[in-house]
Design an enzyme around this catalytic site. Structure first.
Site, PDB file in Angstrom:
ATOM      1  CD  GLU A 220      16.621  18.895 -12.134  1.00 44.83           C
ATOM      2  OE1 GLU A 220      17.518  19.379 -11.420  1.00 44.83           O
ATOM      3  OE2 GLU A 220      15.652  19.555 -12.528  1.00 44.83           O
ATOM      4  CB  CYS A 254      23.436  16.144  -7.332  1.00 43.74           C
ATOM      5  SG  CYS A 254      21.737  16.391  -6.789  1.00 43.74           S
TER       6      CYS A 254
END
Length: 498
Positions: A220, A254
């Protein structure tokens, strides 16, 4: 960290892995009740110690508000974990394949099977949520879990390490702490699955380390998430929403909007609206508890360096500094909300994920120009669109690769608790949350048996007589004819279109 300490940490982690694997093999796949109980204990570890976690996270960041911590770190995980917990028993059920095999006396099942021991390496930006959510998914799938928490948020890591033994045996959940060397050793362990959240650069190292043991990985990662302000968007609304989204966790997310593409004839109005939004949101920065600081001196200096490098190379930089304040401030590690324009591709700020309170604005003439540019850069974790759900938006989503798409709001692709979340290409591989998390940590094993008085697959074994050759030839002729008819139909359709 000296060599003896590093070796001790490696041996300890290796021993924990061996303990967890031995207990997993001894006990076999756990029941739904056991899985739910582990998830409940995981939640209790967090919820019983909320004040301690808030203090640890605030101290790690220097400035991070209690409400921001509770919302982003705690509330953000609850709905996802509760959804997972409530569906465990259903997801565990074996699936019977289509009945064609049963017509021939063959019984088949596809059984969801735990992988074994899962390693999870967490990031520093959401150091609690981004280990707890994948750990809950791994428990739901029936695995044992080892966590390596970020050394940058060391107080949160140490708190979790100290609390875990009160809620779990080491054979169920273990927390490993330490610096980059420990993380490298952790990534090289022969887990049954390794889950990593962090930067693309470190993700490459993690995958390389795991490959030595053929350990499957879920990565991720992040990237420069693009934002397209549509030609027919409401500029004031889009600017206010994008400015607020960029300031979540001080831009250290993110899925933060990074580079905003604005119609060239409206970019001045957009910049004015962003500037006004930043000023309204933060009349004070240095003394504001709601204004999250850069997590450490290294990240502060990196963000400031990107801004100053862009300025030195000719970019137009505007920092929205409240009256009477001097920013950036190295003591509080706070950088003012910043707008950067006239960016060129040789500037590091044009290619590096900023991870700070900075928006890059770039003009465009046509949406096709933005699409062409996005085809030439690494794939982002999220692509944003601000504007109506019209023809241009649908064309954009068809042609642009990204982990997810969010329209008119921040990180909406993460809100449905039953929807998968993950990147693609340089923004990651694999997914989790909801059923996708259960699937990530599960092996779907096919179990087939027969009590027939003859061997079903005998035709595949030599010697091959004339009847077998005849059956094979006939089957291939049928397949060849079917394929040729399909291609002929497709050619006729193409001719009719043109």
């Amino acid at each position: 960290m000296n060599g003896d300490t590093l070796m001790a940490n490696h041996v300890a982690a290796q021993e924990v892995l061996e303990l967890q694997r031995a207990e997993f093999l001894r006990d076999g796949p756990p029941s739904a009740a056991v899985r739910r109980h582990r998830i409940d204990r995981l939640l209790a570890m967090v919820l019983d110690n909320l004040d301690d976690y808030v203090d640890a996270l605030a101290t790690d960041f220097g400035t991070r508000s209690r409400t921001g911590i509770l919302f982003a770190e705690i509330m953000g995980m609850l709905t996802t974990i509760e959804h997972t917990r409530s569906h465990v028993e259903r997801w565990m059920r074996p699936r019977n394949p289509k009945p064609s095999a049963r017509l021939y006396g063959i019984r088949a099942q596809v059984r969801p099977t735990p992988l074994g021991v899962v390693g999870i390496i967490g990031p520093w930006n959401f150091p609690l949520q981004l280990v707890i959510v994948p750990a809950a998914a791994a428990f739901a799938a029936g695995n044992r879990v080892m966590l390596k928490m970020s050394e940058i948020t060391s107080r949160t890591a140490e708190l979790t390490r100290s609390l875990a033994p009160s809620y779990f045996s080491q054979g169920e959940l273990a927390v490993i702490t330490g610096g980059p060397d420990v993380a490298a050793e952790f990534a090289a362990l022969p887990f049954d699955h390794l889950f990593f959240t962090g930067s693309t650069r470190v993700g490459r190292l993690v995958q390389r380390a795991a490959a030595a043991n053929l350990v499957p990985v879920t990565l991720e990662l992040g990237g420069k998430n693009p934002v397209v302000v549509a030609p027919d968007a409401d500029i004031e609304v889009a600017a206010a929403r994008i400015a607020r989204a960029r300031m979540v966790n001080g831009g250290q997310v993110c899925v933060s909007p990074d580079c905003v593409y604005v119609p060239e004839d409206r970019i001045d109005a957009f910049a004015d609206a962003v500037r006004a939004a930043f000023g309204a949101l933060f009349p004070a920065v240095v003394g504001s508890e709601d204004y999250t600081a850069c997590v450490d001196r290294a990240n502060y200096e990196r963000v400031v360096g990107l801004i100053e490098d862009a300025r030195a190379r000719g970019a137009r930089v505007e920092q929205v500094v409240p009256p009477g304040e001097i920013l950036p401030d190295p003591l509080s590690r706070k950088v003012a909300p910043t707008i950067v324009r006239d960016v060129t591709d040789e500037m590091p700020i044009a290619v590096e994920e900023i991870f700070g309170p900075v928006l890059v604005l770039r003009p465009y003439a046509r949406v096709d120009d933005v699409v062409s540019r996005l085809h030439a850069v690494p794939t982002p974790l999220v692509a944003y669109w601000y504007g109506p759900d019209g023809r241009e938006f649908r064309s954009f989503t068809r042609r642009v690769r990204s982990g997810g798409v969010s329209r008119n709001d921040f990180a909406l692709n993460m809100f449905p608790e039953d929807a998968p979340f993950g990147g693609v290409g340089s923004s990651g591989m694999g997914a989790y949350r909801g059923k996708a998390g259960f699937d990530t940590f599960t092996h779907y094993r096919t179990v087939v048996g027969t009590d027939l008085p003859f061997v079903v697959t005998a035709l595949a074994a030599p010697p091959f007589g004339r009847p077998v050759r005849t059956v094979v030839d006939l089957a291939l002729r049928v397949a060849r004819g079917r394929t040729r008819r399909r291609l002929a139909t497709a050619r006729r359709r193409e001719r009719s279109v043109h």
